[in-house]
Design a protein around this motif. Structure first.
Motif, mmCIF file in Angstrom:
data_model
loop_
_atom_site.group_PDB
_atom_site.id
_atom_site.type_symbol
_atom_site.label_atom_id
_atom_site.label_comp_id
_atom_site.label_asym_id
_atom_site.label_seq_id
_atom_site.Cartn_x
_atom_site.Cartn_y
_atom_site.Cartn_z
ATOM 1 N N PHE B 94 82.438 -16.169 -2.236
ATOM 2 C CA PHE B 94 82.687 -14.940 -2.982
ATOM 3 C C PHE B 94 81.598 -13.934 -2.697
ATOM 4 C CE2 PHE B 94 84.414 -18.024 -6.299
ATOM 5 C CZ PHE B 94 85.663 -17.989 -5.740
ATOM 6 N N LYS B 95 81.943 -12.678 -2.851
ATOM 7 C CA LYS B 95 80.901 -11.663 -2.736
ATOM 8 C C LYS B 95 80.450 -11.324 -4.159
ATOM 9 C CE LYS B 95 80.351 -7.342 -0.685
ATOM 10 N NZ LYS B 95 81.127 -6.129 -0.454
ATOM 11 N N VAL B 96 79.836 -12.313 -4.803
ATOM 12 C CA VAL B 96 79.456 -12.123 -6.197
ATOM 13 C C VAL B 96 78.239 -11.225 -6.284
ATOM 14 C CG1 VAL B 96 78.934 -13.311 -8.347
ATOM 15 C CG2 VAL B 96 80.169 -14.491 -6.547
ATOM 16 N N LYS B 97 78.288 -10.297 -7.215
ATOM 17 C CA LYS B 97 77.118 -9.467 -7.452
ATOM 18 C C LYS B 97 76.003 -10.362 -7.990
ATOM 19 C CE LYS B 97 78.663 -4.921 -8.575
ATOM 20 N NZ LYS B 97 79.199 -4.182 -9.703
ATOM 21 N N GLY B 98 74.816 -10.194 -7.504
ATOM 22 C CA GLY B 98 73.710 -10.995 -7.987
ATOM 23 C C GLY B 98 73.541 -12.292 -7.233
#
Lengths: 334, 271
Positions: B94-98
């Motif tokens: 995933f391109k998770v923020k953080g």
């Protein structure tokens, strides 16, 4: 294989994904016209993605974040066994730091920590590199012999300590008997019980433990150097030592810096080996900052002072951690 | 490929010589564990008359501790993989923020000295009643395994084709389904590697065993050995027999997981 590469990989993969989606055109709408339901779905998607991370983040917060914060708080408190009964830990400002840093034992521990770290790293690295270069040659059984060399690194540290304590024993230890049979020494050498020898012995054991790690990483680094470089070098007359100086060493530099800094950070916090071999003795001659911090907290039950000294160790480690991060970033850029 | 020449075999001999020096302590441990205990001051160089009383003593005195270590290590493997695998997936896929912050925290966590963690955990465990408990040690020991497992598994998942997961998602599988029935089976090898190393880390743990246990109720074998050598030792064959028994996981890892180790070493080290 570092943070930056992985992040850029992740980014490029993500952009590929969006591109792929754009091509298929199924659910692609210009971002300006995004409908609320779509925004909701996106938000829900985000939430789901975060749920995968939540357990890990919680764990890291509880078992790394909390201890660091708690140690900082404790280092400003008079935190002792009494605290467990009364629940009171009066604030004392910088008194713990002042006491710990000004004690004569601190300078001993600091010097020992420096000597222990420097000596261990130097020995591990030089022998590890020599073995890594040796194992680059092609010969029968190379792989099996190289992997058997990993064993000292995989053994529990306390097991290694126990074995070495027995080998280095003054009266019946294998080392003294061996030296005696060769007539190198006549009386037993008090490896672990003499104030002048104990630190050397402890460093020696730690070198033994660290060789496999250095060998493995450096061997991996050597494998990455293309053969053509050596072929081209040999045409120019660069063989042997010259080839090492002008080809191997410059090409290996990024791996070297990573190995060295990681080695330092790991060695600074070593506790098992010293406690197992000498318990910090004799007469504090093998006491390091880590063992002294342990002593303060768990033998003298001065948790505040132990925390203060622990924080000093953290700061020293962080200096090297910053160096490490810079080194590993450079190794990617190069 | 030509048959190895005499020069090549010469290198093999040299390598065996290096190995003999490096592994002498391991040989000495096994040798001493097979000597008759007690009175003889000098251990002979070879175990010509193997004697297993050292092992009998070791098992009767440290057998319970070995079981304790086994339970804690297995528990830690399960906990670490359960926490690390989904996190690794999120960080890899995933391109998770953080995500960057999480990775950075993992990196930094490896540099925090264990004594700092133990110092704070002792007081917290004391309040929570977790001292001298197996769950307490499983939780603490996972501090070695979880960050390491996340890095190892994520490095593997980075190389996993996104299309496979996407296909499952298009077919209507939820995140959990896709993770459980596609990602986990595909990552089996990296999960095994991470699990084996976590087992070894926990099995070898000494610091948390030393600081978070105060009575004999819960006692891992590393602490058992420490107490053996802490007192004046007159029975080295039993101590060495215990040491041999405590080395078994390392030997199994070396033999059974040969091909995973190199990946584990570099993945864990050049983080």
């Amino acid at each position: 294989m570092s943070l930056t590469t992985d992040l850029s990989q992740a980014k490029s993969r993500a952009s590929q994904r969006t591109k792929a989606r754009a091509k298929s055109g199924s659910e692609n709408t210009p971002s300006g016209e995004a409908r609320p339901s779509r925004r909701n779905r996106k938000r829900r998607e985000r939430l789901f993605q975060w749920l995968f991370l939540v357990p890990a983040v919680t764990y890291m917060a509880l078992f790394f974040g909390y201890p660091v914060v708690k140690n900082i708080v404790m280092s400003f408190q008079d935190y002792t066994t009494a605290t467990f009964f009364t629940g009171e830990a009066p604030w004392v400002g910088l008194a713990n730091y002042a006491k710990v840093l000004s004690s004569s034992l601190f300078s001993t521990s600091l010097v020992n920590t420096a000597l222990f770290t420097l000596g261990s790293i130097l020995g591990q690295f030089v022998i590890g590199l020599a073995l890594a270069i040796f194992f680059q040659r092609k010969f029968p059984l190379n792989g099996i012999l190289r992997s058997l060399l990993l064993l000292p690194w995989l053994l529990p540290l306390i097991v290694s300590s126990a074995v070495w304590r027995w080998i280095l024993d003054k009266d019946s230890g294998a080392l003294n008997r061996f030296l005696g049979e060769l007539h190198i020494v006549n009386t037993g050498v008090p490896w672990l019980t003499s104030t002048s020898l104990a630190l050397i012995a402890v460093v020696g054991v730690n070198i033994w433990i660290g060789i496999p790690f250095n060998l493995t990483i450096l061997y991996g680094g050597l494998q990455e150097i293309p053969d053509e470089l050596y072929e081209a070098g040999s045409l120019d007359g660069a063989t042997g030592w010259k080839a090492f100086r002008h080809i191997t060493w410059p090409m290996l530099r990024p791996v070297v810096s990573v190995v060295l800094v990681l080695g330092v950070v790991y060695t600074l916090k070593v506790l098992d080996i010293i406690l197992g071999l000498t318990n910090g003795g004799p007469a504090n001659s093998t006491q390091t900052i880590a063992t002294q911090s342990y002593d303060l907290s768990f033998h003298e039950f001065k948790f505040g002072e132990g925390a203060a000294l622990g924080n000093v160790l953290v700061v020293i480690s962080l200096v090297f951690a910053v160096l490490y991060l810079r080194a590993s970033r450079r190794s990617v850029d190069e | 490929m030509t048959a190895p020449g005499r020069k090549q075999w010469g290198y093999t001999v040299l390598a065996i010589f290096f190995l003999a020096i490096m592994l002498f302590p391991v040989y000495w441990m096994i040798n001493a564990s097979l000597q008759p205990n007690g009175t003889t001051l000098e251990t002979s160089w070879l175990p010509l008359k193997p004697d297993f009383t050292g092992y009998a003593t070791a098992i009767s005195e440290q057998g319970g501790n070995l079981v304790t270590s086994l339970v804690i290590s297995l528990g830690s493997v399960v906990l670490s993989l359960a926490i690390a695998a989904p996190a690794a997936y999120a960080l890899a896929y995933f391109k998770v923020k953080g995500a960057g912050v999480v990775l950075f925290a993992i990196l930094i966590s490896q540099m925090i000295p264990g004594i700092v963690v133990a110092n704070a955990l002792y007081t917290a465990y004391n309040d929570l009643g977790l001292l001298n408990s197996i769950p307490g040690l499983i939780l603490a020991d996972s501090a070695h395994g979880i960050p390491f497992a996340i890095l190892i598994i994520r490095a593997f998942m980075n190389g996993m084709p996104a299309s496979v997961i996407e296909a499952a998602r298009v077919d209507g599988a939820g995140h959990l389904r896709a993770f459980w029935s596609i990602v986990v089976p595909l990552s089996r090898n990296s999960l095994i590697t991470a699990g084996l190393f976590t087992f070894l880390f926990t099995w070898s743990d000494f610091l948390f065993a030393l600081t978070l246990t105060t009575t004999e109720t819960v006692r891992p074998v590393t602490l058992g050995i420490f107490q053996y050598i802490g007192a004046y030792v007159n029975d080295w064959s039993s101590v060495m027999a215990t040491a041999v028994l405590a080395s078994i996981p390392a030997i199994i890892l070396l033999v059974a997981a040969q091909k995973y180790i190199a990946a584990g070493t570099t993945g864990g080290a050049v983080k």
